[in-house]
Design a protein around this motif. Structure first.
Motif, PDB file in Angstrom:
ATOM      1  N   GLY A 156     -19.320  12.518   0.025  1.00  0.00           N
ATOM      2  CA  GLY A 156     -19.110  13.776   0.726  1.00  0.00           C
ATOM      3  C   GLY A 156     -17.796  13.839   1.466  1.00  0.00           C
ATOM      4  O   GLY A 156     -17.581  14.727   2.261  1.00  0.00           O
ATOM      5  N   GLY A 157     -16.891  12.933   1.243  1.00  0.00           N
ATOM      6  CA  GLY A 157     -15.613  12.946   1.940  1.00  0.00           C
ATOM      7  C   GLY A 157     -15.419  11.663   2.712  1.00  0.00           C
ATOM      8  O   GLY A 157     -16.266  10.800   2.754  1.00  0.00           O
ATOM      9  N   ARG A 158     -14.282  11.544   3.350  1.00  0.00           N
ATOM     10  CA  ARG A 158     -13.992  10.327   4.092  1.00  0.00           C
ATOM     11  C   ARG A 158     -14.980  10.145   5.230  1.00  0.00           C
ATOM     12  O   ARG A 158     -15.341  11.083   5.919  1.00  0.00           O
ATOM     13  CB  ARG A 158     -12.576  10.378   4.648  1.00  0.00           C
ATOM     14  N   GLU A 218      -8.074  16.277   6.015  1.00  0.00           N
ATOM     15  CA  GLU A 218      -9.442  16.650   5.682  1.00  0.00           C
ATOM     16  C   GLU A 218      -9.581  18.157   5.776  1.00  0.00           C
ATOM     17  O   GLU A 218      -8.670  18.851   6.231  1.00  0.00           O
ATOM     18  CB  GLU A 218     -10.423  15.965   6.641  1.00  0.00           C
ATOM     19  N   ALA A 219     -10.731  18.662   5.354  1.00  0.00           N
ATOM     20  CA  ALA A 219     -11.004  20.093   5.453  1.00  0.00           C
ATOM     21  C   ALA A 219     -12.422  20.283   5.969  1.00  0.00           C
ATOM     22  O   ALA A 219     -13.341  19.578   5.544  1.00  0.00           O
ATOM     23  CB  ALA A 219     -10.845  20.769   4.090  1.00  0.00           C
ATOM     24  N   VAL A 220     -12.582  21.201   6.911  1.00  0.00           N
ATOM     25  CA  VAL A 220     -13.902  21.518   7.448  1.00  0.00           C
ATOM     26  C   VAL A 220     -14.069  23.032   7.457  1.00  0.00           C
ATOM     27  O   VAL A 220     -13.082  23.784   7.502  1.00  0.00           O
ATOM     28  CB  VAL A 220     -14.093  20.961   8.876  1.00  0.00           C
ATOM     29  N   VAL A 258     -10.673  25.031   7.690  1.00  0.00           N
ATOM     30  CA  VAL A 258      -9.541  24.517   8.450  1.00  0.00           C
ATOM     31  C   VAL A 258      -9.135  23.168   7.858  1.00  0.00           C
ATOM     32  O   VAL A 258      -9.972  22.291   7.669  1.00  0.00           O
ATOM     33  CB  VAL A 258      -9.882  24.361   9.944  1.00  0.00           C
ATOM     34  N   VAL A 259      -7.865  23.035   7.556  1.00  0.00           N
ATOM     35  CA  VAL A 259      -7.327  21.824   6.937  1.00  0.00           C
ATOM     36  C   VAL A 259      -6.394  21.142   7.931  1.00  0.00           C
ATOM     37  O   VAL A 259      -5.526  21.792   8.525  1.00  0.00           O
ATOM     38  CB  VAL A 259      -6.569  22.146   5.635  1.00  0.00           C
ATOM     39  N   VAL A 339       3.543  18.526   5.549  1.00  0.00           N
ATOM     40  CA  VAL A 339       3.631  18.694   4.093  1.00  0.00           C
ATOM     41  C   VAL A 339       2.282  18.419   3.439  1.00  0.00           C
ATOM     42  O   VAL A 339       1.828  19.165   2.555  1.00  0.00           O
ATOM     43  CB  VAL A 339       4.713  17.761   3.519  1.00  0.00           C
ATOM     44  N   ALA A 340       1.610  17.355   3.867  1.00  0.00           N
ATOM     45  CA  ALA A 340       0.320  17.002   3.276  1.00  0.00           C
ATOM     46  C   ALA A 340      -0.716  18.094   3.510  1.00  0.00           C
ATOM     47  O   ALA A 340      -1.502  18.435   2.621  1.00  0.00           O
ATOM     48  CB  ALA A 340      -0.174  15.673   3.862  1.00  0.00           C
ATOM     49  N   VAL A 341      -0.726  18.674   4.714  1.00  0.00           N
ATOM     50  CA  VAL A 341      -1.666  19.762   5.016  1.00  0.00           C
ATOM     51  C   VAL A 341      -1.366  20.967   4.127  1.00  0.00           C
ATOM     52  O   VAL A 341      -2.267  21.577   3.547  1.00  0.00           O
ATOM     53  CB  VAL A 341      -1.594  20.142   6.502  1.00  0.00           C
TER      54      VAL A 341
END
Length: 385
Positions: A156-158, A218-220, A258-259, A339-341
């Motif tokens: 489910g993600g990190r 991450e993204a929530v 939100v990232v 940049v990553a976001v």
């Protein structure tokens, strides 16, 4: 007829047609066959599992059920989510701490308090019809594109780190700021919370700069609930931008994605919630003053109040962010994080559109919202050094 056959007939009648007559037919079939209950529940867990495969998460499903149906359906889907979680746990499947926290927060209730069998079957079929028709969402559990964390990421993600003592202090300070009736005390508590948020984010960034392996963004999904959800989405977007994150609003399903990096996402969730609480309290006081002056409480007043509040808070947050200065040690890591976001947002949402606030017509509400925003505690990060 087998229990599976009863459920299949009911589903053919009720789930693939939107008419009330077909729903009644399916409910009648299920009500007449108590032996089909276990199979009906098992199919419900399958619908929930299918929603997970289409990118939905527990909080998202609860939110859309509450939005489209009622609390009876919410309690039912909560019991299905918990049952599916127990099944996955028994199979040794883990989805991560954030997922587990969502499961723990789903509404509880006596799913067995059904009333008559026909009414209960109708409720079940209405819920299953909604679950069946949920579209695919952006899968938040995809790898962010950066190297994985030192531990093994869960499906489910990190895996989130346990909440730090500092985050616990921040939550406690904001809770006290929201509860006190003394503006000076609220200001002092909120300011201290903002200082701790900044320090926490700085510490995380410094650790990332020195680490050999760095996690990606991450993204929530954060609920943006009615009423006045457009103004609330604008407020969340402003909070996200000020904390090095990006927010994308899904109006149809009542949330924004939100990232950002973990520490910044924590700050966004905390500050957005706190500002909403402050806005609600300020709006209640403003409305009381309006009524004392002989003016009736109106929807237009509240709409304009929250729109102005979001707009002005956004301006204040942007000004604070512009004033922040980063030390040379952190400039490269902050630039790479930005940049990553941006890349993660582009992968999740290759096409986005902009929207503007609509229906803002009440001048008194706008003026009161601006004044409330000026009083709101939005103290930004300390200069990074």
């Amino acid at each position: 007829m087998s229990t599976s056959g009863t459920v299949d007939r009911a589903f053919r009648s009720a789930l693939y047609d939107s008419g009330d007559d077909t729903l009644d037919t399916g409910a009648s079939l299920l009500a007449a066959d108590p032996s089909a209950d276990a199979e009906l529940a098992r199919r419900g867990e399958e619908f929930v599992a299918s929603a997970w495969k289409r990118g939905w998460q527990p909080a998202d499903v609860v939110r859309v059920v509450r939005r489209e149906l009622d609390e009876t359906h919410v309690r039912l889907v909560g019991s299905l989510i918990r049952a599916q979680a127990r099944r996955e746990a028994a199979e040794g499947r883990a989805r991560g701490a954030r997922w587990d926290a969502q499961v723990a927060e789903v509404p509880t209730g006596d799913a067995g308090a059904r009333g008559d069998r026909f009414s209960y079957a109708t409720t079940v079929l209405e819920l299953y019809r909604l679950l069946l028709r949920l579209p695919a969402l952006e899968p938040l559990d995809q790898a962010a594109g950066a190297a994985g964390s030192a531990g093994s990421p869960s499906p489910g993600g990190r895996e989130r780190k346990p909440e730090s003592r500092m985050l616990g202090r921040i939550r406690a300070l904001l809770a006290k700021a929201e509860a006190t009736g003394f503006p000076e005390e609220a200001e002092a508590l909120s300011a201290k919370a903002q200082e701790l948020m900044a320090r926490h984010s700085i510490d995380e960034a410094l650790l990332a700069a020195k680490a050999v392996v760095v996690e990606g963004p991450e993204a929530v999904r954060i609920g943006v609930d009615a009423p006045y959800e457009q103004a609330k989405a604008v407020l969340l977007d402003a909070v996200a931008s000020a904390n090095h994150c990006r927010a994308v609003w899904n109006e149809a399903f009542g949330f924004s994605t939100v990232v950002g990096f973990a520490a910044d996402l924590e700050a966004v969730e905390l500050l957005y919630t706190s500002l909403l609480v402050q806005a609600s309290g300020a709006m209640t006081k403003a409305e009381a003053a309006q009524r004392a002056g002989g003016r009736k409480r109106t929807k237009a007043f509240r709409q304009a109040f929250l729109a102005a509040y979001a707009h002005r808070v956004g301006m204040r947050l942007a000004a604070v962010a512009a004033e922040a200065a980063a030390g040379e040690e952190l400039l490269p890591v902050l630039a790479s994080r930005e940049v990553a976001v941006g890349e993660r947002v582009a992968r999740l949402f290759p096409e986005t559109t902009t929207t503007r606030l609509r229906g803002v017509r009440d001048a008194a509400g706008w003026d009161e919202g601006v004044r409330a925003a000026e009083r709101a505690q939005v103290r930004g990060r300390r200069p990074l050094s």
